[in-house]
Design an enzyme around this catalytic site. Structure first.
Site, PDB file in Angstrom:
ATOM      1  CD  GLU A  82     -30.324 -14.257 -11.933  1.00 27.54           C
ATOM      2  OE1 GLU A  82     -29.534 -13.440 -11.434  1.00 27.54           O
ATOM      3  OE2 GLU A  82     -31.013 -14.008 -12.943  1.00 27.54           O
ATOM      4  CE  LYS A 259     -31.066 -10.748 -15.585  1.00 32.89           C
ATOM      5  NZ  LYS A 259     -30.580 -11.597 -14.480  1.00 32.89           N
ATOM      6  CG  ASP A 275     -48.723  -9.835 -21.105  1.00 33.74           C
ATOM      7  OD1 ASP A 275     -47.542 -10.156 -21.336  1.00 33.74           O
ATOM      8  OD2 ASP A 275     -49.529  -9.509 -22.003  1.00 33.74           O
ATOM      9  CG  HIS A 373     -25.007 -15.305  -8.520  1.00 37.54           C
ATOM     10  ND1 HIS A 373     -26.361 -15.138  -8.691  1.00 37.54           N
ATOM     11  CD2 HIS A 373     -24.597 -16.092  -9.544  1.00 37.54           C
ATOM     12  CE1 HIS A 373     -26.758 -15.788  -9.771  1.00 37.54           C
ATOM     13  NE2 HIS A 373     -25.706 -16.369 -10.308  1.00 37.54           N
TER      14      HIS A 373
END
Length: 417
Positions: A82, A259, A275, A373
């Protein structure tokens, strides 16, 4: 070089960036060549890692700059597809440096193993289990000479009762100090080893014998102060706090808020062979620990009006074992970080999550998330529009100037060129 505050790092060529890493982390020529490769593993290596292997997928590896954590400087490897995440984390870390950077701490590396026992009177057999806890711990530790020699290994036996549709169940939990490993394999091995003894003590039947990824005995926590003027003034600080309060009280906002935190955390975890599914699962369970889903961070003002951010969450990570031992890029990323323990790595990952959260809220509370962004996403847009590498810079510059970043506009600009 020991200063992670590197001016215009993003403007350097790839070779210049790698040269900086080589100097900062004392990389060997072999490690430099690993970074210059295209993913780090061959198909034969991939074929030993998973079943039915057919190929290899690569993700971008970038470096977040400016991080000062507990007085030490770090260049932080991040693997993520991203755009804007690495730049945002670097910017937040730069702002935090003015007030000393990030202050982080991590618990000892305690893993929780669980043995599920059914067909027993829970209260009566609990006393028997606890009376034999020394024997259980001794048997568990016999399965790991390495941990025992280090003074680590199984440390405590706990019992709890849970009610289910099938009736009451006893859950025997073993707390295991796994040192610098993530610890899943040794925890599962110990659980399976002691299950027959527990069956004999209780007269019940052991069903599951496995670790819990809800690593509440392995938390990372910390804070940083972000200068109000560097953030854009008191209004931006106030808006960030309002954005946090939105997330703290509405799960629909909290999921997206968290998130953003995980963008930073998982990017570092990816680069160091952790992990990530375990980290994600534990994080979101912890966000719900009080009965409702909420923010993993807290934000407030200090007496000078600066913004103070805090984070606390489970962080089960390791620097030995598993893919870390065999993946050359991940080993090199750990070398870049220079970490000496799993707890130190946990602190770095936690700081990256806090930094990323700050940058996301700052963008939302000021110019909006899309402006910055999309500007950073412009290179992807141009590439997907078929712009050749030698013309990408021109197309990006024109799209950015117009404020129109899209595949359609990229194609139009390319045709004009």
């Amino acid at each position: 070089m020991t200063d992670s505050s590197i001016s215009k790092f993003h403007e350097k060529t790839r070779d210049e960036k790698i040269k900086t890493l080589e100097s900062f982390s004392n990389l060997s020529k072999e490690e430099v060549e690993i970074l210059k490769g295209n993913g780090g593993i061959t198909f034969d290596q991939a074929n030993t890692m998973v079943e039915n292997a057919v190929g290899i997928v690569s993700f971008p590896l970038g470096i977040a700059t400016n991080f000062k954590i507990n007085g030490n400087d770090y260049l932080v490897p991040m693997v993520i597809e991203e755009p804007s995440v690495i730049a945002a984390a670097s910017k937040a870390a730069k702002i935090a440096r003015k007030h000393g950077g990030f202050t982080m701490e991590a618990d000892e590396s305690y893993s929780i193993g669980q043995i599920q026992i059914v067909d027993v009177d829970v209260k009566s057999v609990t006393r028997k289990i606890l009376a034999k806890s020394d024997d259980i711990i001794t048997l568990a530790n016999s399965k790991s000479n390495t941990l025992s020699k280090m003074g680590k290994g199984a440390k405590q036996v706990l019992c709890k009762e849970i009610s289910t549709r099938s009736g009451p169940m006893l859950v025997v939990e073993i707390l295991i100090d796994v040192g610098d490993a993530m610890g899943a394999n040794v925890t599962n091995t110990m659980c399976e080893a002691v299950a027959p003894m527990i069956e004999e003590i209780t007269g019940g039947r052991a069903v599951l014998k496995i670790l819990s990824n809800y690593s509440t005995r392995r938390l990372v926590r910390g804070r940083a102060t972000f200068d109000k003027e560097e953030l854009g003034g008191s209004n931006v600080v106030d808006n960030i706090i309002l954005a946090y309060e939105f997330a703290a009280n509405d799960p629909y906002r909290a999921v997206t808020h968290n998130k953003g935190i995980m963008n930073g955390i998982i990017a570092v975890a990816n680069s160091t062979g952790q992990d990530t599914r375990a980290i994600e699962a534990a994080a979101h369970a912890y966000a719900s620990k009080d009965g409702h889903y909420t923010s993993l961070t807290k934000w407030k003002k200090d007496r000078d009006g600066n913004l103070v951010g805090e984070i606390e969450m489970p962080m089960s990570v390791g620097i030995v074992g598993g893919i870390i031992n065999i993946h050359p890029v991940m080993k090199t990323c750990l070398k870049i970080l220079g970490v000496k323990s799993a707890r130190e790595l946990s602190c770095i990952i936690g700081a990256a999550g806090l930094a990323q959260n700050l940058s996301a809220m700052r963008a939302l509370a000021s110019e909006g998330i899309q402006k910055g962004h999309m500007k950073l996403h412009a290179k992807n847009i141009a590439a997907s529009a078929g712009v050749p590498p030698e013309k990408i810079a021109q197309v990006i510059a024109q799209m950015t100037k117009e404020g129109n970043i899209s595949v359609t506009r990229a194609r139009e600009i390319l045709e004009n060129l």
